[in-house]
Design a protein around this motif. Structure first.
Motif, mmCIF file in Angstrom:
data_model
loop_
_atom_site.group_PDB
_atom_site.id
_atom_site.type_symbol
_atom_site.label_atom_id
_atom_site.label_comp_id
_atom_site.label_asym_id
_atom_site.label_seq_id
_atom_site.Cartn_x
_atom_site.Cartn_y
_atom_site.Cartn_z
ATOM 1 N N GLY A 245 0.783 -1.232 0.000
ATOM 2 C CA GLY A 245 0.000 0.000 0.000
ATOM 3 C C GLY A 245 0.814 1.280 0.000
ATOM 4 N N GLU A 246 2.114 1.184 -0.186
ATOM 5 C CA GLU A 246 2.971 2.370 -0.194
ATOM 6 C C GLU A 246 3.101 2.888 -1.625
ATOM 7 N N PRO A 247 2.599 4.107 -1.896
ATOM 8 C CA PRO A 247 2.639 4.639 -3.267
ATOM 9 C C PRO A 247 4.048 4.746 -3.853
ATOM 10 N N GLN A 248 5.036 5.128 -3.059
ATOM 11 C CA GLN A 248 6.407 5.249 -3.582
ATOM 12 C C GLN A 248 6.964 3.890 -3.961
ATOM 13 N N ARG A 249 6.680 2.887 -3.161
ATOM 14 C CA ARG A 249 7.134 1.530 -3.475
ATOM 15 C C ARG A 249 6.427 1.026 -4.732
ATOM 16 N N ALA A 250 5.160 1.332 -4.862
ATOM 17 C CA ALA A 250 4.408 0.927 -6.052
ATOM 18 C C ALA A 250 5.017 1.564 -7.302
ATOM 19 N N GLU A 251 5.377 2.830 -7.216
ATOM 20 C CA GLU A 251 6.013 3.512 -8.354
ATOM 21 C C GLU A 251 7.337 2.859 -8.722
ATOM 22 N N ARG A 252 8.130 2.495 -7.708
ATOM 23 C CA ARG A 252 9.420 1.852 -7.977
ATOM 24 C C ARG A 252 9.242 0.490 -8.643
ATOM 25 N N ILE A 253 8.263 -0.265 -8.180
ATOM 26 C CA ILE A 253 8.037 -1.585 -8.773
ATOM 27 C C ILE A 253 7.518 -1.445 -10.197
ATOM 28 N N LEU A 254 6.649 -0.479 -10.439
ATOM 29 C CA LEU A 254 6.168 -0.253 -11.811
ATOM 30 C C LEU A 254 7.310 0.200 -12.721
ATOM 31 N N ALA A 255 8.212 1.029 -12.201
ATOM 32 C CA ALA A 255 9.391 1.446 -12.989
ATOM 33 C C ALA A 255 10.292 0.253 -13.266
ATOM 34 N N THR A 256 10.427 -0.622 -12.289
ATOM 35 C CA THR A 256 11.228 -1.840 -12.469
ATOM 36 C C THR A 256 10.621 -2.722 -13.542
ATOM 37 N N ILE A 257 9.318 -2.938 -13.479
ATOM 38 C CA ILE A 257 8.641 -3.768 -14.479
ATOM 39 C C ILE A 257 8.799 -3.159 -15.866
ATOM 40 N N ALA A 258 8.602 -1.851 -15.967
ATOM 41 C CA ALA A 258 8.735 -1.181 -17.269
ATOM 42 C C ALA A 258 10.144 -1.369 -17.829
ATOM 43 N N GLU A 259 11.150 -1.241 -16.975
ATOM 44 C CA GLU A 259 12.526 -1.426 -17.429
ATOM 45 C C GLU A 259 12.779 -2.874 -17.847
ATOM 46 N N ILE A 260 12.288 -3.817 -17.070
ATOM 47 C CA ILE A 260 12.464 -5.239 -17.390
ATOM 48 C C ILE A 260 11.856 -5.561 -18.756
ATOM 49 N N ILE A 261 10.676 -5.042 -19.013
ATOM 50 C CA ILE A 261 10.014 -5.305 -20.294
ATOM 51 C C ILE A 261 10.761 -4.601 -21.424
ATOM 52 N N ASP A 262 11.241 -3.400 -21.176
ATOM 53 C CA ASP A 262 12.015 -2.666 -22.186
ATOM 54 C C ASP A 262 13.300 -3.427 -22.542
ATOM 55 N N ILE A 263 13.963 -3.956 -21.542
ATOM 56 C CA ILE A 263 15.172 -4.758 -21.778
ATOM 57 C C ILE A 263 14.820 -5.999 -22.600
ATOM 58 N N SER A 264 13.740 -6.656 -22.219
ATOM 59 C CA SER A 264 13.307 -7.863 -22.931
ATOM 60 C C SER A 264 13.047 -7.577 -24.395
ATOM 61 N N GLU A 265 12.348 -6.502 -24.666
ATOM 62 C CA GLU A 265 12.043 -6.152 -26.056
ATOM 63 C C GLU A 265 13.313 -5.757 -26.810
ATOM 64 N N HIS A 266 14.208 -5.046 -26.162
ATOM 65 C CA HIS A 266 15.465 -4.653 -26.788
ATOM 66 C C HIS A 266 16.318 -5.884 -27.136
ATOM 67 N N SER A 267 16.241 -6.910 -26.303
ATOM 68 C CA SER A 267 17.050 -8.112 -26.526
ATOM 69 C C SER A 267 16.657 -8.855 -27.801
ATOM 70 N N ARG A 268 15.468 -8.620 -28.312
ATOM 71 C CA ARG A 268 15.003 -9.295 -29.536
ATOM 72 C C ARG A 268 15.900 -8.989 -30.741
ATOM 73 N N GLU A 269 16.598 -7.887 -30.696
ATOM 74 C CA GLU A 269 17.459 -7.487 -31.813
ATOM 75 C C GLU A 269 18.740 -8.316 -31.903
ATOM 76 N N PHE A 270 19.018 -9.125 -30.885
ATOM 77 C CA PHE A 270 20.288 -9.841 -30.802
ATOM 78 C C PHE A 270 20.052 -11.314 -30.529
#
Length: 189
Positions: free
Chosen positions: A79-104
């Motif tokens: 229920g902590e909004p700052q922690r929720a933001e950090r986890i959402l940023a982490t997920i977004a980065e993880i997915i961005d990395i995953s999509e970027h890896s498709r090029e290699f």
């Protein structure tokens, strides 16, 4: 914050927070597979070194990680909004990395500073072309290597992507239901 340098691209390093979380047995129990923590902790979040793996394996583990983060989002954020933001940023980065890896076909990465980036660039410069690397990975000894993967190195990015999409859809349904219930509560109050 530690920066992630992943195949000619720089990421903010939000995902590095997961490295610390992996130390907690309670968090490890939330992961999709019992032994995926090993790949994440020792291979993906390798410290002070250049890491490498096939892009399919990277996507498999990162999609599974994002799935687990969405599945247990409420438990992890407490229920902590700052922690929720950090986890959402982490997920977004993880997915961005995953999509970027498709090029290699094979990916190299490292967490660190500018000197780490320069060291990674030297390693990347000495690699064969993507086409040559793809040809190499299709040689019999490499396909045998892929078949004989240890469980913690499991690789099936299509199944993992589907799992991630299902967890994202479920997360969105939970958010809509919560918003709807909050709106009803305000209307009746």
């Amino acid at each position: 914050m530690t920066t992630l340098y992943f195949m000619h691209r720089e990421f903010p390093g939000h995902s590095f927070e997961v490295s610390e979380m992996l130390e907690d047995p309670e968090f490890r129990a939330l992961l999709t597979f019992d032994d995926s923590w090993y790949f994440l902790h020792y291979c993906f979040f390798g410290r002070d070194c250049v890491c490498s793996e096939t892009s399919s394996a990277v996507r498999t583990h990162l999609y599974n990680l994002a799935s687990a983060l969405y599945r247990h989002f409420d438990t992890l954020t407490k229920g902590e909004p700052q922690r929720a933001e950090r986890i959402l940023a982490t997920i977004a980065e993880i997915i961005d990395i995953s999509e970027h890896s498709r090029e290699f076909s094979v990916c190299l990465w490292a967490y660190g500073d500018i000197s780490t980036r320069d060291f990674l660039a030297e390693r990347l410069a000495s690699l064969p072309s993507t086409q040559q690397m793809e040809h190499f990975l299709k040689l019999p000894h490499m396909t045998r290597h892929e078949r004989d993967r240890l469980l913690y190195r499991y690789s099936d990015d299509k199944v993992s992507l589907k799992r991630y999409r299902n967890e994202l859809a479920d997360y969105n349904r939970r958010r809509k239901l919560t918003a709807k219930n909050d709106q009803r509560a305000k209307a009746t109050a």
